[in-house]
Enzyme design. Structure first.
Site, PDB file in Angstrom:
ATOM      1  N   ASP A   1      -3.838  -2.062  -5.114  1.00 48.40           N
ATOM      2  CA  ASP A   1      -2.853  -3.154  -5.002  1.00 48.40           C
ATOM      3  C   ASP A   1      -2.063  -3.308  -6.298  1.00 48.40           C
ATOM      4  O   ASP A   1      -0.849  -3.537  -6.276  1.00 48.40           O
ATOM      5  CB  ASP A   1      -3.557  -4.482  -4.705  1.00 48.40           C
ATOM      6  CG  ASP A   1      -3.903  -4.648  -3.230  1.00 48.40           C
ATOM      7  OD1 ASP A   1      -3.334  -3.939  -2.387  1.00 48.40           O
ATOM      8  OD2 ASP A   1      -4.752  -5.510  -2.933  1.00 48.40           O
TER       9      ASP A   1
ATOM     10  N   HIS B   1      -2.088 -10.481  -5.878  1.00 45.11           N
ATOM     11  CA  HIS B   1      -0.640 -10.275  -5.848  1.00 45.11           C
ATOM     12  C   HIS B   1       0.120 -11.376  -6.588  1.00 45.11           C
ATOM     13  O   HIS B   1       1.073 -11.109  -7.314  1.00 45.11           O
ATOM     14  CB  HIS B   1      -0.140 -10.196  -4.406  1.00 45.11           C
ATOM     15  CG  HIS B   1      -0.682  -9.014  -3.655  1.00 45.11           C
ATOM     16  ND1 HIS B   1      -0.445  -7.719  -4.039  1.00 45.11           N
ATOM     17  CD2 HIS B   1      -1.458  -8.930  -2.557  1.00 45.11           C
ATOM     18  CE1 HIS B   1      -1.048  -6.895  -3.203  1.00 45.11           C
ATOM     19  NE2 HIS B   1      -1.673  -7.609  -2.287  1.00 45.11           N
TER      20      HIS B   1
ATOM     21  N   HIS C   1       0.823  -1.214   0.000  1.00 43.33           N
ATOM     22  CA  HIS C   1       0.000   0.000   0.000  1.00 43.33           C
ATOM     23  C   HIS C   1       0.856   1.262   0.000  1.00 43.33           C
ATOM     24  O   HIS C   1       0.499   2.271  -0.614  1.00 43.33           O
ATOM     25  CB  HIS C   1      -0.975  -0.009   1.176  1.00 43.33           C
ATOM     26  CG  HIS C   1      -1.916  -1.175   1.137  1.00 43.33           C
ATOM     27  ND1 HIS C   1      -2.622  -1.604   2.230  1.00 43.33           N
ATOM     28  CD2 HIS C   1      -2.265  -2.014   0.114  1.00 43.33           C
ATOM     29  CE1 HIS C   1      -3.369  -2.657   1.888  1.00 43.33           C
ATOM     30  NE2 HIS C   1      -3.147  -2.927   0.615  1.00 43.33           N
TER      31      HIS C   1
ATOM     32  N   HIS D   1      -9.772  -1.007  -4.385  1.00 39.76           N
ATOM     33  CA  HIS D   1      -8.609  -1.529  -3.654  1.00 39.76           C
ATOM     34  C   HIS D   1      -7.773  -2.459  -4.537  1.00 39.76           C
ATOM     35  O   HIS D   1      -6.539  -2.456  -4.445  1.00 39.76           O
ATOM     36  CB  HIS D   1      -9.011  -2.241  -2.359  1.00 39.76           C
ATOM     37  CG  HIS D   1      -7.800  -2.563  -1.544  1.00 39.76           C
ATOM     38  ND1 HIS D   1      -7.171  -1.626  -0.771  1.00 39.76           N
ATOM     39  CD2 HIS D   1      -7.044  -3.684  -1.478  1.00 39.76           C
ATOM     40  CE1 HIS D   1      -6.088  -2.157  -0.242  1.00 39.76           C
ATOM     41  NE2 HIS D   1      -5.985  -3.415  -0.650  1.00 39.76           N
TER      42      HIS D   1
HETATM   43 ZN   LIG Z   1      -4.133  -4.376  -0.532  1.00 36.48          ZN
END
Ligand SMILES: [Zn+2]
Length: 293
Positions: free
Chosen positions: A242, A265, A81, A238
């Protein structure tokens, strides 16, 4: 000339502290301006004698719960973040000093980081920013999930998600560096989790610092946070946050259009690996636009 095309740092030191979401440990952070071509580096001041860890993909050592970087005996964790905040504000050069291994989770978004940087001021430096200019499409897939990049004279990321949950469902959003405002539109979007996953993490004694103060927590048909959502589509916002953080580990912004569907991710990192390996799919240099003005 748009100052986006110049390297940037912060105008003065900023300090903040908070607790790591997985470790539950307090970390005191000082972020300092750095010269041109320095990049983003993390220094563990609690480990005297260790070298700073550069925020580059080659230093990623784990992505199972958070992005962890390591080199020469020092690790720094849960940096995504903060990295999104640097990417969103176009900050290229800073030294991040920390006295624990895990970055504070703050409120689960990039709001606090972004606010301290904009309050301190983003300082434009003299040299041009370097970009990875996409020449050929690159794509990774895993089942129905994918991440791809398409050559285009722009700096866009489109994210879509599809959760089999009545409060999320399908959401899609495009962030265009030239049109959108990171601080207002993206930086406040919090990480989210399902109550059953959080219970599981707690059983394995991870997520020690996790609470309604730093995540949106979703039950079968309701959001447990008393104040609800910050944006109606906070979830996809969000994901975009990311993604900005993950792709910033290339060390320079991509000129092109990144499109991801149901990514996270792990798939973002698989994409970065393939993109870096495809040496004929990109070149580095100052941005090449029809017009830089
Ligand atoms: Zn995140």
């Amino acid at each position: 000339m748009d100052t986006y095309f110049k390297q940037k740092t912060i105008a003065r030191n900023v300090a903040l502290s908070g607790t790591g979401v997985h470790s539950g440990k307090k970390n005191n952070i000082t972020i300092k301006p750095a010269p041109e071509n320095h990049g983003i580096k993390f220094q563990r001041v609690d480990l005297p004698g260790t070298q700073p860890v550069q925020a580059l993909f080659k230093h990623v050592v784990d992505t199972s719960l958070a992005t962890v970087l390591g080199s020469n005996g020092a690790i720094v964790s849960t940096i995504e973040h903060l990295m999104a905040s640097f990417a969103g504000l176009g900050i290229d050069n800073v030294l991040v000093e920390m006295d624990e291994y895990e970055m504070p989770i703050m409120d689960g978004s990039a709001k606090d980081f972004t606010q301290v940087f904009t309050a301190a001021g983003v300082a434009v430096q003299g040299r041009p920013k370097h970009f990875m200019i996409v020449r050929k499409p690159v794509r990774v897939e895993q089942g129905d999930k994918f991440v791809e990049v398409i050559p285009e004279p722009c700096f866009k990321i489109t994210c879509s998600i599809d959760f089999d949950h009545p409060l999320i469902g399908k959401q899609e959003l495009t962030y265009d560096r030239a049109k959108n405002n990171f601080e207002k539109e993206i930086s406040h979007a919090r990480t989210f989790g399902f109550i059953q996953d959080i219970e599981l993490l707690k059983k394995f004694s991870l997520g020690k610092g996790g609470s309604l103060d730093n995540a949106i927590v979703i039950d079968k048909d309701k959001i447990l946070n008393p104040d609800g959502l910050r944006y109606p589509d906070e979830f996809v916002r969000h994901k975009l946050l990311d993604s900005l953080g993950d792709f910033s580990l290339l060390g320079m912004p991509i000129q092109g259009h990144i499109i991801s569907h149901k990514s996270g991710h792990t798939l973002n990192h698989a994409f970065i690996k393939r993109f870096l390996e495809n040496r004929d799919a990109w070149e580095t240099g100052p941005a090449k636009m029809e017009s830089n003005t």
